[in-house]
Enzyme design. Structure first.
Site, PDB file in Angstrom:
ATOM      1  N   GLU A 157     -23.255   5.268   3.384  1.00  0.00           N
ATOM      2  CA  GLU A 157     -23.599   6.148   5.245  1.00  0.00           C
ATOM      3  C   GLU A 157     -21.742   7.308   4.992  1.00  0.00           C
ATOM      4  OE1 GLU A 157     -22.921   5.260   9.557  1.00  0.00           O
ATOM      5  OE2 GLU A 157     -22.647   3.468   8.196  1.00  0.00           O
ATOM      6  N   GLU A 240     -20.267   8.065  19.068  1.00  0.00           N
ATOM      7  CA  GLU A 240     -20.205   6.137  19.571  1.00  0.00           C
ATOM      8  C   GLU A 240     -19.505   6.165  20.417  1.00  0.00           C
ATOM      9  OE1 GLU A 240     -21.362   4.661  14.015  1.00  0.00           O
ATOM     10  OE2 GLU A 240     -19.189   4.987  15.599  1.00  0.00           O
TER      11      GLU A 240
END
Length: 379
Positions: A157, A240
């Site tokens: 990622e 986030e």
């Protein structure tokens, strides 16, 4: 303290994929993308299609508190974000918009998954709106895997933090700084038990930017966290949040993946097929040091814009400084990126750059070059 991050499980796949399919069918039947300005999603893993080609997802995976996003014609905004989680752990969610595939939910008409060596460029642009009364990051999430998988967690990622507000940090620890795509970033590296994570953190907030995702992919390959024979599976952008988050917005988002480069780095093509580029690599060597003058010729019928030449320096070699291009990182798998004013190589034309290097042991030259993902012959 490194935070653990657990991604949504496949329970969301059926409903998310169904919503995506219905939205894509509507776009197909009408010939236009369905209007999204009033589409509010509060379902935990709910999603919808915007612009007929991107998926907006609520993606509330780290909390049971209510979160809602409202999809617009060009992006989305977080309209409700209840609750909070500890800032030394994982965030509440990742409300986002993406191109590619995420837990079997694939955006309409996407070129992803695509093999990294076959991608010439992946331009993307973003415009964010931020709030002050929350703890969050604004980030891209870019996923790579050795296989062209469209489900589950990928191996690596890449996160690009455009902004961070509050006492939060990426997974792992800071391992240095790097210049990627013309900007300087903090670089963090770690893992969460399911995948490796390489994070690039802006030292100050970026509210809008247009860039090439492949610059970050190539930087990740250069660090040994992916290979050119791996696959790019999705390009995502969102937030986030750890605390609150209502009002955060992606005002606009675009992502394109241009394929057509060689699928096998170092393979110039079938016998008798002219290479699309030729590289001349002339050196002047002395004990412990050398200079290299590199000329890249475009053998194709069209100009090459934003050219980048990728190659691997032999073991023991490093770049001291370069001219007419930037060469990063300083050793291993490196990429020469065009300087301003010389970003185009005309059809039949060439561009040159050079660098001074240091070496130990015996001296050798690189044995393979790729121009924007296409393998070149050496002169």
């Amino acid at each position: 303290m490194p935070r653990l991050r657990h991604h949504p499980r496949t329970l969301r796949a059926v409903s998310a994929a169904l919503l995506t399919a219905l939205a894509a069918l509507a776009a197909l039947l009408t010939g236009t993308a369905p209007a999204q300005a009033d589409t509010t999603i509060c379902e935990q893993y709910g999603s919808t299609v915007i612009q007929g080609r991107y998926v907006v997802q609520n993606n509330r995976w780290g909390t049971s508190a209510t979160q809602c996003v409202t999809a617009t014609d060009s992006g989305f905004r977080v309209t409700q974000a209840d609750g909070s989680v500890p800032t030394n752990g994982a965030p509440k969610s990742y409300p986002s918009v993406f191109n590619g595939c995420h837990y079997t939910n694939c955006s309409p008409g996407t070129a992803l998954p695509a093999r990294i060596s076959g991608i010439s460029s992946a331009p993307s642009s973003i415009s964010y709106s931020y709030v002050a009364n929350a703890v969050y990051n604004a980030s891209y999430d870019i996923w790579l895997d050795p296989t062209p998988r469209t489900d589950g967690v990928n191996r690596t990622e890449i996160m690009i933090w455009f902004n961070r507000v509050g006492p939060i940090q990426p997974i792992g620890s800071q391992v240095g700084t790097a210049t990627v795509a013309g900007r300087t970033w903090e670089v963090w590296s770690g893992g969460n038990g399911t995948n490796d994570v390489l994070s690039f953190v802006a030292p100050s907030a970026i509210s809008s930017w247009s860039f090439d995702v492949m610059d970050f992919v190539r930087a990740t390959v250069a660090r040994g966290m992916a290979g050119n024979d791996w696959y790019l599976t999705s390009v995502q952008a969102g937030f986030e949040p750890w605390q609150n988050g209502a009002g955060l917005a992606v005002n606009s988002f675009s992502s394109t993946v241009n394929t057509g480069g060689s699928q096998n780095p170092g393979d110039p093509g079938d016998p008798g097929t002219p290479a699309a580029c030729t590289v001349s690599y002339a050196t002047n060597v002395w004990p412990g040091g050398f200079t290299a003058n590199v000329t890249v010729t475009n053998n194709g019928p069209a100009p090459v814009d934003g050219w980048r030449l990728a190659f691997t320096l032999p073991s023991g070699q490093s770049v001291v400084h370069a001219w007419n291009a930037s060469v990063t990182p300083s050793s291993g798998a490196v990429t020469a990126t065009a300087s301003a004013g010389s970003t185009r190589i005309a059809a039949g034309g060439s561009q040159s750059f050079g660098f001074q290097g240091a070496y130990s042991g015996s001296f050798a030259q690189p044995d393979a070059f790729q121009l924007n993902g296409t393998a070149c012959r050496t002169a």
